[in-house]
Design a protein around this motif. Structure first.
Motif, PDB file in Angstrom:
ATOM      1  N   TRP A 150      89.696  28.775 126.216  1.00 21.59           N
ATOM      2  CA  TRP A 150      88.954  29.888 125.612  1.00 21.59           C
ATOM      3  C   TRP A 150      88.855  29.697 124.104  1.00 21.59           C
ATOM      4  N   ILE A 151      87.643  29.886 123.611  1.00 19.52           N
ATOM      5  CA  ILE A 151      87.374  29.752 122.180  1.00 19.52           C
ATOM      6  C   ILE A 151      86.749  31.059 121.698  1.00 19.52           C
ATOM      7  N   ALA A 152      87.339  31.631 120.635  1.00 27.37           N
ATOM      8  CA  ALA A 152      86.768  32.854 120.083  1.00 27.37           C
ATOM      9  C   ALA A 152      85.730  32.490 119.028  1.00 27.37           C
ATOM     10  N   ALA A 153      84.483  32.790 119.312  1.00 24.02           N
ATOM     11  CA  ALA A 153      83.405  32.584 118.348  1.00 24.02           C
ATOM     12  C   ALA A 153      83.218  33.910 117.618  1.00 24.02           C
ATOM     13  N   VAL A 154      83.975  34.076 116.559  1.00 22.66           N
ATOM     14  CA  VAL A 154      84.014  35.367 115.864  1.00 22.66           C
ATOM     15  C   VAL A 154      82.819  35.439 114.921  1.00 22.66           C
ATOM     16  N   ASN A 155      81.734  35.973 115.456  1.00 24.93           N
ATOM     17  CA  ASN A 155      80.454  35.990 114.752  1.00 24.93           C
ATOM     18  C   ASN A 155      80.219  37.287 113.996  1.00 24.93           C
ATOM     19  N   GLU A 170      92.421  29.988 122.470  1.00 24.55           N
ATOM     20  CA  GLU A 170      93.068  28.782 121.962  1.00 24.55           C
ATOM     21  C   GLU A 170      92.595  28.442 120.555  1.00 24.55           C
ATOM     22  N   GLN A 171      91.341  28.759 120.276  1.00 24.89           N
ATOM     23  CA  GLN A 171      90.785  28.506 118.949  1.00 24.89           C
ATOM     24  C   GLN A 171      90.080  29.760 118.444  1.00 24.89           C
ATOM     25  N   ILE A 172      90.144  29.947 117.135  1.00 23.85           N
ATOM     26  CA  ILE A 172      89.422  31.063 116.516  1.00 23.85           C
ATOM     27  C   ILE A 172      88.519  30.486 115.436  1.00 23.85           C
ATOM     28  N   VAL A 173      87.212  30.628 115.633  1.00 26.44           N
ATOM     29  CA  VAL A 173      86.248  30.169 114.638  1.00 26.44           C
ATOM     30  C   VAL A 173      85.550  31.396 114.070  1.00 26.44           C
ATOM     31  N   LEU A 174      85.665  31.553 112.769  1.00 24.48           N
ATOM     32  CA  LEU A 174      85.160  32.758 112.099  1.00 24.48           C
ATOM     33  C   LEU A 174      83.890  32.424 111.329  1.00 24.48           C
ATOM     34  N   ILE A 175      82.876  33.214 111.518  1.00 24.54           N
ATOM     35  CA  ILE A 175      81.629  32.980 110.804  1.00 24.54           C
ATOM     36  C   ILE A 175      81.840  33.221 109.309  1.00 24.54           C
ATOM     37  N   ASP A 176      81.242  32.372 108.506  1.00 26.00           N
ATOM     38  CA  ASP A 176      81.347  32.483 107.056  1.00 26.00           C
ATOM     39  C   ASP A 176      80.029  33.055 106.544  1.00 26.00           C
ATOM     40  N   ASP A 177      79.967  34.370 106.474  1.00 32.16           N
ATOM     41  CA  ASP A 177      78.707  35.019 106.106  1.00 32.16           C
ATOM     42  C   ASP A 177      78.900  35.975 104.936  1.00 32.16           C
ATOM     43  N   GLY A 178      80.028  35.853 104.260  1.00 31.13           N
ATOM     44  CA  GLY A 178      80.269  36.704 103.102  1.00 31.13           C
ATOM     45  C   GLY A 178      80.771  38.091 103.437  1.00 31.13           C
ATOM     46  N   SER A 179      80.796  38.445 104.724  1.00 29.52           N
ATOM     47  CA  SER A 179      81.285  39.790 105.042  1.00 29.52           C
ATOM     48  C   SER A 179      82.226  39.816 106.239  1.00 29.52           C
ATOM     49  N   SER A 180      82.003  38.974 107.219  1.00 29.40           N
ATOM     50  CA  SER A 180      82.831  39.049 108.427  1.00 29.40           C
ATOM     51  C   SER A 180      84.273  38.664 108.118  1.00 29.40           C
ATOM     52  N   ALA A 181      85.174  39.429 108.694  1.00 31.05           N
ATOM     53  CA  ALA A 181      86.598  39.228 108.419  1.00 31.05           C
ATOM     54  C   ALA A 181      87.390  39.418 109.699  1.00 31.05           C
ATOM     55  N   VAL A 182      88.594  38.902 109.668  1.00 32.86           N
ATOM     56  CA  VAL A 182      89.553  39.245 110.710  1.00 32.86           C
ATOM     57  C   VAL A 182      90.570  40.192 110.068  1.00 32.86           C
ATOM     58  N   THR A 237      86.135  28.158 109.541  1.00 34.97           N
ATOM     59  CA  THR A 237      85.101  29.124 109.178  1.00 34.97           C
ATOM     60  C   THR A 237      83.822  28.344 108.917  1.00 34.97           C
ATOM     61  N   VAL A 238      82.744  28.833 109.477  1.00 33.01           N
ATOM     62  CA  VAL A 238      81.504  28.048 109.509  1.00 33.01           C
ATOM     63  C   VAL A 238      80.335  28.962 109.140  1.00 33.01           C
ATOM     64  N   PRO A 239      79.453  28.477 108.255  1.00 36.55           N
ATOM     65  CA  PRO A 239      78.287  29.290 107.884  1.00 36.55           C
ATOM     66  C   PRO A 239      77.414  29.578 109.106  1.00 36.55           C
ATOM     67  N   ARG A 240      76.648  30.658 108.983  1.00 33.55           N
ATOM     68  CA  ARG A 240      75.810  31.102 110.092  1.00 33.55           C
ATOM     69  C   ARG A 240      74.896  29.985 110.610  1.00 33.55           C
ATOM     70  N   ALA A 241      74.338  29.225 109.677  1.00 34.84           N
ATOM     71  CA  ALA A 241      73.361  28.205 110.073  1.00 34.84           C
ATOM     72  C   ALA A 241      73.982  27.147 110.995  1.00 34.84           C
ATOM     73  N   ARG A 242      75.247  26.859 110.803  1.00 34.97           N
ATOM     74  CA  ARG A 242      75.877  25.824 111.616  1.00 34.97           C
ATOM     75  C   ARG A 242      76.794  26.395 112.701  1.00 34.97           C
ATOM     76  N   PHE A 243      76.882  27.724 112.754  1.00 37.07           N
ATOM     77  CA  PHE A 243      77.884  28.364 113.615  1.00 37.07           C
ATOM     78  C   PHE A 243      77.710  28.000 115.087  1.00 37.07           C
ATOM     79  N   ALA A 244      76.516  28.183 115.585  1.00 35.18           N
ATOM     80  CA  ALA A 244      76.268  27.937 117.010  1.00 35.18           C
ATOM     81  C   ALA A 244      76.539  26.482 117.359  1.00 35.18           C
ATOM     82  N   ASP A 245      76.117  25.574 116.494  1.00 32.86           N
ATOM     83  CA  ASP A 245      76.344  24.147 116.753  1.00 32.86           C
ATOM     84  C   ASP A 245      77.834  23.823 116.786  1.00 32.86           C
TER      85      ASP A 245
END
Lengths: 578, 578
Positions: A150-155, A170-182, A237-245
């Protein structure tokens, strides 16, 4: 007792615990759901990768009184998630990684709905958290034992229970969009703990430093990308443009390491055949009779009717009707229903009935075919169901009589019980010709169904007594009568039929006379000897502290933070440290 | 808030928690006592064997409202026991085994006084239990690390806390007189747990089988000799005629295996030189300033004034004035006083002051002379005092500034804290020429003062990060400035003087704004990562459940079992299981 207090109920404003109501006010919770019936989740399967998307229907709360805004959840949302986790394992053998993501704008998940918590009774909150914990442990179990990572795509923002959900992945990937936080805002905003695994997983799973964990859990807004990654709260943490990829890349990578088969057909989890009358619940292989006056449930697990199928193909052909799976599903459903819907039924008497040799034949088959993906799933499902029993706040008493079949996997039901009573000989008045009761250990009792402490129930029973454990192991496969079982320490007491029923009646009456709270605390301490693990810490330490806090005026009193949330007023605290 | 509700206070009959009272109603508890001042215990030393006899003065309760009948105890009784345990270790190097026995007819000890519990506030109960637990752990520590083996000579009934006291001993010998029994009647009689170690020690120390532990803890009358021994609840049972001889034999045998020296002179624990004003408490090497408005205590530990003595003889000559011992005694006393008497002081700010090199010289000496009995005692006492800090329900913040000396053993104070704030550079306005703050690791930080989880605070900090731990270890002995300490992960935050004071002020204000209960729960979960032990189970799992139960109406409500005890009426329970 109602699970919620209507807003207009002024008494509820005065008491942390809503006043007692008549029984028909209790919403009876149903755990049946399935693909096509989900209201809050979407499951998309694309080859080896499944995507599980949370888009909570805010009008879809399980009970009235709150709106599930901002992807917040209640028990109903979690019941669907549990169903998805189960179906992915059984119905989708080809799925090798699972992406969990949010379907609402900038919102991964906001955690448990706060108005729901604020209006719930203490018992409802505790039971809800327990189920939520079990589902999250199930996600970790799928990652560890099922080849479904299981991978958390925290968008979007993952707050409180939303972040705790990600922590189970197992993994947490957080979108880097200037506002999203955990974040874990429970302590600053609500005066309660991140109590469904949060505190424990942050330090004990993700190994976040204690002082940083302290800063994080007291900072309501949490952390965005870079800090979250630096502190170990997220893996990337990954910018929106590359998040899905990036998510797709990680899902493919995880899938590549999976042991799940290619091209296998799944097994459909057909609707449970459950029949309920007022005081009975029955399934093909499990039945329960409720004695409300005595506050007791008599649960019987029945042996299979015939020999197991020949081989993997035969097992797969039987699918959901294969006895070990059908029995486990029924038992799981029964445990959940009794826990949630019958809080006053304080003692569960566990019985088995049928031919022990047939049970042992299935038990052996589960071992022989353990490498088969489907059998592997059944084994882990039975393990999880026994674990559910271990953390159930009900007294468990096993009764071993002529005609019972506590053998192999079913013997673990007796070992899970707080006590085991065995009839010596037969009921002379009933069937003097019956074969006296016996129990049979198999290899499966010695490791196939570990408890949360990572020990088998047998090893837990003889913790600190290695010689006794060795003596017991040496008798694997033998039919052990009451004398042998007593001598080996496998049962609490064996009595002949002159004394048996009286003794059992007295035991059950005494049990019913004791404080339900004290029993819960006692059982939670006795059941888990020896080593502790992430799971035992969550159910023991974290849950116990959370339950304490849920009961304190600072959280649940009329001026407590939980009750005042959303009113614009902060909690008014008794400042004494206890 | 009063710790007790007078019997005539009708409000107390209605509420589990007695009503708030003005501060002068709180009895300020004093932990000072000593040989010749004991009211409830007698200490007899006969060569290598000491006998500690409990004969509770029933009129000697710490607060009014109850009589300490049947050798039952309250905090005052336990303060004396703690003092005895300490003095045996320091003042009696020749004592190699300790017999604990009862001085009243047919009564070893009846446990905590129930009327005292019933009339106490929740906070008082919790704090009392914590101290009781610590004292019992201290008995086990003396057995394990001090060569003083404790033997419970149970010469009458040991009930509840009385049996829990025996459980803390290495051996339990029960008199076989046809009536004396060991029992844990809390659950059947009071609706609470045997919560000061009982449940945990029965299964995890004495390895009593779970089902038997269940029977035992629900059977108010307990078990007499033969069954107690068979089940592992006692080690032996001996008739009255042979009892004294058997105890003496066991005491001699235990003494023969002790590593304690022959012919050494003890070190008298002289009365503490403590000065108190309204808002300060000071000792020669430790001081505290209380800011009641901010609900904060500023605690400073001062470095020794000069170099350590040359050798063992010099250390012994200094005795109680030897800095590590004097400092530890002061810190211990301060922790106990603040915990008990200042429940509203929620945050403790930990500082050190003085010359780090001098501290390190003492630290090195404690290591070099570890084989000396007196130094060994000091080391274990400091370890226990740090453990007391770990389980203290107060937020701990270390502040590292110019002039501080967080080096070696004192660095563990900072590592025990929930957070560490370090000034980068100097306070330009105060002393621009000062030497910037630094911290220094010594070997002692790597194992001399293990936490209850058996890990050092350093290993706990870097749990799951072995490489980081190795990097830190490689810097042992170096003066680490703010930049280095930050980079190594040894401090939470380092700031220059422009931001430091503002940041610290905000941190402390924020802390004071949070729910005290939620902080207690959070800290209890964050502070103990990794493995669990008997001790962490007692303070985590068992204590948390007990605190929950103490807060539940089934125990402490007006119809609860604890409140009704002695009235002839049983508790009236809400029968729902939670």
């Amino acid at each position: 007792m109602s699970v919620y207090a209507a807003e207009t109920d002024s008494r509820a404003e005065e008491d942390a615990e809503p006043p007692a109501r008549t029984e028909h006010d209790v919403p009876r919770v149903d755990f049946d759901t399935g693909s096509g019936r989900y209201r809050h989740w979407r499951l998309d399967v694309d080859g080896e990768v499944a995507t599980v998307t949370l888009s909570v229907d805010q009008d879809g709360g399980l009970v009235p009184g709150y709106e599930l805004k901002m992807n917040s959840y209640d028990l109903g949302v979690d019941i669907e998630l549990y169903d998805i986790v189960q179906r992915l394992r059984f119905e989708h053998p080809g799925v090798k990684s699972v992406v969990m993501t949010g379907g609402l704008e900038r919102n991964f998940c906001a955690g448990a709905n706060i108005r729901m918590l604020a209006q719930s009774s203490h018992g409802w909150k505790v039971n809800f958290c327990k189920f939520t914990n079990e589902t999250r442990n199930g996600i970790e179990d799928a990652t560890a034992n099922s080849g479904q990572t299981w991978i958390a795509a925290v968008n979007g923002t993952a707050a409180g229970g939303g972040y705790e959900l990600a922590l189970a992945c197992e993994q947490i990937v957080l979108i880097d969009d200037g506002s999203s936080a955990v974040s874990l805002p429970e302590i600053p905003l609500l005066g309660v703990l991140p109590g469904t695994g949060g505190l424990t997983r942050v330090v004990d799973k993700r190994h976040v430093r204690k002082d940083r964990a302290d800063v994080f859990a007291t900072k309501s807004e949490g952390f965005r990308g870079a800090t979250a990654v630096e502190w170990g709260l997220a893996d990337a943490t990954v910018p929106r443009a590359r998040f899905a990829d990036e998510i797709a890349r990680r899902a493919r990578e995880a899938a590549a390491g999976s042991q799940r088969p290619d091209g296998a057909s799944g097994v459909t989890l057909t609707p449970l055949e459950r029949e309920e009358s007022g005081d009975t619940i029955s399934y093909p292989h499990v039945s329960a009779a409720l004695d409300r006056a005595a506050r007791r449930a008599d649960i019987t697990v029945h042996a299979p009717d015939g020999a197991p199928p020949e081989d993997e193909a035969g097992v797969l052909e039987q699918g959901a009707a294969y006895w070990p799976l059908a029995m486990t599903r029924a038992l799981d459903d029964l445990i959940l229903r009794l826990r949630t819907n019958e809080p006053e039924i304080g003692t569960w008497v566990l019985r088995t009935h049928g031919d022990a040799d047939t049970v042992l034949a299935y038990d052996a088959q589960l071992g022989e075919l353990a490498g088969d993906w489907f059998v592997n799933e059944i084994r882990h499902y039975y393990k999880r169901t026994l674990k559910r029993l271990d953390v159930t706040s009900r007294s468990l008493v096993a009764v071993i009589e002529p005609g019972s079949c506590f053998a192999g996997l079913l013997l673990d039901l007796a070992l899970a019980a707080d006590r085991q009573y065995m009839l010596e000989g037969v009921y002379e008045d009933v069937d003097p010709e019956a074969e006296p009761a016996s129990i049979v250990l198999s290899g499966s009792n010695d490791g196939a169904w570990p408890m949360s402490n990572d020990l088998s129930r047998l090893a837990s029973r003889f913790w600190g007594h290695d010689e006794d454990l060795a003596r017991v192991r040496a008798r694997t496969g033998e039919r052990l009568d009451a004398a042998a079982a007593t001598e080996l320490g496998l049962v609490t007491m064996a009595l002949d039929d002159i004394d048996f029923e009286d003794e059992l009646r007295i035991v059950l009456e005494e049990r019913a006379s004791l404080s339900p709270d004290a029993l819960t605390g006692m059982e939670a301490n006795h059941r888990f000897v020896g080593p502790e693990t992430l799971e035992t810490k969550i159910f023991g330490r974290l849950t116990a502290w959370q339950n304490w806090i849920f009961n304190r005026p600072n959280a649940s009193g009329p001026e407590g933070a939980l009750r005042r949330f959303g009113t614009g007023r902060k909690g008014d605290y008794d400042v004494k440290r206890v």
